[in-house]
Design an enzyme around this catalytic site. Structure first.
Site, mmCIF file in Angstrom:
data_model
loop_
_atom_site.group_PDB
_atom_site.id
_atom_site.type_symbol
_atom_site.label_atom_id
_atom_site.label_comp_id
_atom_site.label_asym_id
_atom_site.label_seq_id
_atom_site.Cartn_x
_atom_site.Cartn_y
_atom_site.Cartn_z
ATOM 1 N N ASP A 149 84.947 20.962 -47.111
ATOM 2 C CA ASP A 149 84.088 19.927 -47.701
ATOM 3 C C ASP A 149 84.176 18.596 -46.950
ATOM 4 O O ASP A 149 84.080 17.524 -47.561
ATOM 5 C CB ASP A 149 84.426 19.715 -49.191
ATOM 6 N N LYS A 159 80.770 19.142 -42.780
ATOM 7 C CA LYS A 159 80.460 19.814 -41.506
ATOM 8 C C LYS A 159 78.951 19.983 -41.340
ATOM 9 O O LYS A 159 78.435 19.913 -40.241
ATOM 10 C CB LYS A 159 81.123 21.208 -41.467
ATOM 11 N N GLY A 198 79.649 26.547 -48.459
ATOM 12 C CA GLY A 198 78.314 26.121 -48.855
ATOM 13 C C GLY A 198 78.021 24.721 -48.383
ATOM 14 O O GLY A 198 78.879 23.861 -48.464
ATOM 15 N N HIS A 199 76.880 24.532 -47.792
ATOM 16 C CA HIS A 199 76.442 23.164 -47.554
ATOM 17 C C HIS A 199 74.943 23.049 -47.756
ATOM 18 O O HIS A 199 74.215 24.031 -47.651
ATOM 19 C CB HIS A 199 76.918 22.626 -46.204
ATOM 20 N N GLN A 206 84.885 26.637 -44.226
ATOM 21 C CA GLN A 206 86.244 26.316 -44.698
ATOM 22 C C GLN A 206 86.930 25.358 -43.712
ATOM 23 O O GLN A 206 86.241 24.587 -43.078
ATOM 24 C CB GLN A 206 87.073 27.580 -44.933
#
Ligand code: IMP
Length: 423
Positions: free
Chosen positions: A14, A17, A41-42, A222
């Protein structure tokens, strides 16, 4: 020969990225995911539209960019199909999506097992995302996993049946409801048909692309301190999100690697359990959480927040061979009046710059902080580092000085454009 540039999380994930990936992928001809699954997730905002990515490399948003899901990824077919459909519904072509024949499939028993294991860990729970990631990697290494090439072949029903029957024995022992093998196999055979056209030998695809001079961007998921080997085990994910995982998760060689960008926030955060020496479990941590909107994209969980830890960052630099830093949320930290930066750990009266993942050792260390002036004001439209308030420049320079790596990207606000690029 073109090279592979890599974006890696430096802390507990988090770090933002997605924003750096979004910028770099516009120059890349190929974007690739190497490890992890839909625990990542982004969200990327383009022209007022929000796109949530869990499995597909976000480079797919750039017309003509090949988006590759590498062999090191574990794929939940249902999630992948939802992602494909959402992109299509927004007019984004997925013709350039390529899925490795060697990636592994997450099946419903992995998800049930993830929940079961978490429940039975009691106070030692890891706080997993319960997406089946750990159990899928377990099966891969134990050699009962199902690879994409088998998933889309007639072999699937037989392989799945053996696995479901075996897992059902475990579920029965724990008093869990058994899974219906017939129903699952029929449902997943339909998913296999949908995904089959995208399946290819991505190792050759990537090497041919490099030989053709096509720049490759590896979209890390990650982060370093969540790495199964180098992270704060057992409070880690089940893959190698560090540089080694880029090689084993794609099949590119060490000499093919170009720039390695380590992404961090101007503060730090962590989801789930595990040691976190600069955590501020107090009103400062609460303030950072609110200012930085630190709630999980994948699970919506509130994140633990604290100061930036340069001992841990140095560790990430060492492990990944980081060549440039991307510091996000400089605007967020600049909203505080005073900022602290951890520049060493004190242990037995000595200052240590060697990070350790040993929880007992970490508990005997105390962070050594330097204090900086905050109140940076609105920096969101600033386009060069030299125009930042001196207070912000001081903070950033100290980070570089301690870890010995230049900062190449500075995040100055939530918008896509709010970024200073020094690369
Ligand atoms: P798992 O990957 O679901 O097995 O979860 C293991 C640990 O890694 C948990 O603490 C998760 O919260 C954490 N984790 C996994 N993926 C991410 C991520 O993308 N960002 C932040 N934390 C993550």
């Amino acid at each position: 020969m073109a090279r592979v540039d890599v974006v890696i999380g430096s802390f507990f994930g988090d770090e933002g990225k997605g924003k750096i990936i979004d910028y770099l992928s516009s120059n890349a001809k190929v974007s690739v995911r190497c490890s992890g699954g839909n625990n990542a997730g982004h969200t990327i905002n383009v022209d007022g539209k929000k796109y949530a990515f869990h499995l597909i490399p976000s480079g797919i948003l750039n017309k003509g960019t090949k988006a590759v899901i590498g062999n090191g990824v574990v794929i939940d077919p249902k999630v992948l199909i939802t992602e494909i459909n959402e992109l299509k519904a927004n007019g984004i072509s997925v013709d350039n999506l390529y899925i490795s024949t060697k990636a592994h499939i997450i099946l419903p028993y992995h998800i049930t097992l993830d929940k079961l294991l978490e429940e039975n860990r009691g106070k030692n729970k890891i706080g997993t995302t319960c997406r089946g990631i750990g159990p899928a990697y377990c099966d891969k290494f134990e050699r009962s996993g199902i690879r994409v090439e088998d998933f889309i072949s007639p072999k699937f029903s037989e392989l799945a049946l053996i696995n479901i029957e075996n897992k059902n024995k475990i579920f029965e022992c724990y008093g869990y409801e058994k899974l219906n093998a017939k129903e699952i196999i029929a449902e997943y055979q339909e998913y296999a048909k949908i995904l089959a056209p995208y399946v290819t030998d991505t190792v050759n695809l990537l090497h041919n692309a490099m030989e053709n001079g096509e720049k490759i961007l590896c979209e890390g998921a990650q982060a370093t301190l969540l790495d199964i080997d180098f992270g704060t085990y057992p409070f880690v994910t089940s893959s190698n999100p560090t540089i080694g995982g880029v090689l084993t998760g794609t099949g590119v060689g060490p000499r093919d690697i170009g720039e390695v960008y380590g992404v961090l926030k101007a503060y730090s955060s962590r989801v789930g359990e595990g040691p976190y020496i600069t955590e501020q479990n107090n009103e400062i941590g609460d303030l950072i959480r609110e200012l930085g909107h630190e709630y999980g994209t994948t699970t919506k969980r509130p994140r633990r927040c604290g100061w930036l830890d340069l001992v841990a960052l140095k560790y990430a630099v060492r492990i990944n061979g980081i060549t440039g830093l991307a510091v996000n949320h400089v605007d967020t930290i600049g909203k505080l009046e005073k900022i602290k930066l951890c520049v060493g750990y004190e242990h037995d009266g000595k200052i240590d710059m060697n990070y350790s993942t040993n929880a007992e050792y970490i508990n005997t260390c105390s962070p050594v902080y330097e204090e900086f002036e905050g109140n940076f004001g609105d920096i969101s439209t600033i386009k060069s580092r030299s125009e930042l308030p001196e207070k912000a420049q001081k903070y950033l320079s100290r980070i570089e000085e301690v870890v010995g790596v230049p900062i190449k990207f500075i995040g100055t606000g939530a918008e896509r454009e709010s970024m200073i690029v020094e690369a």
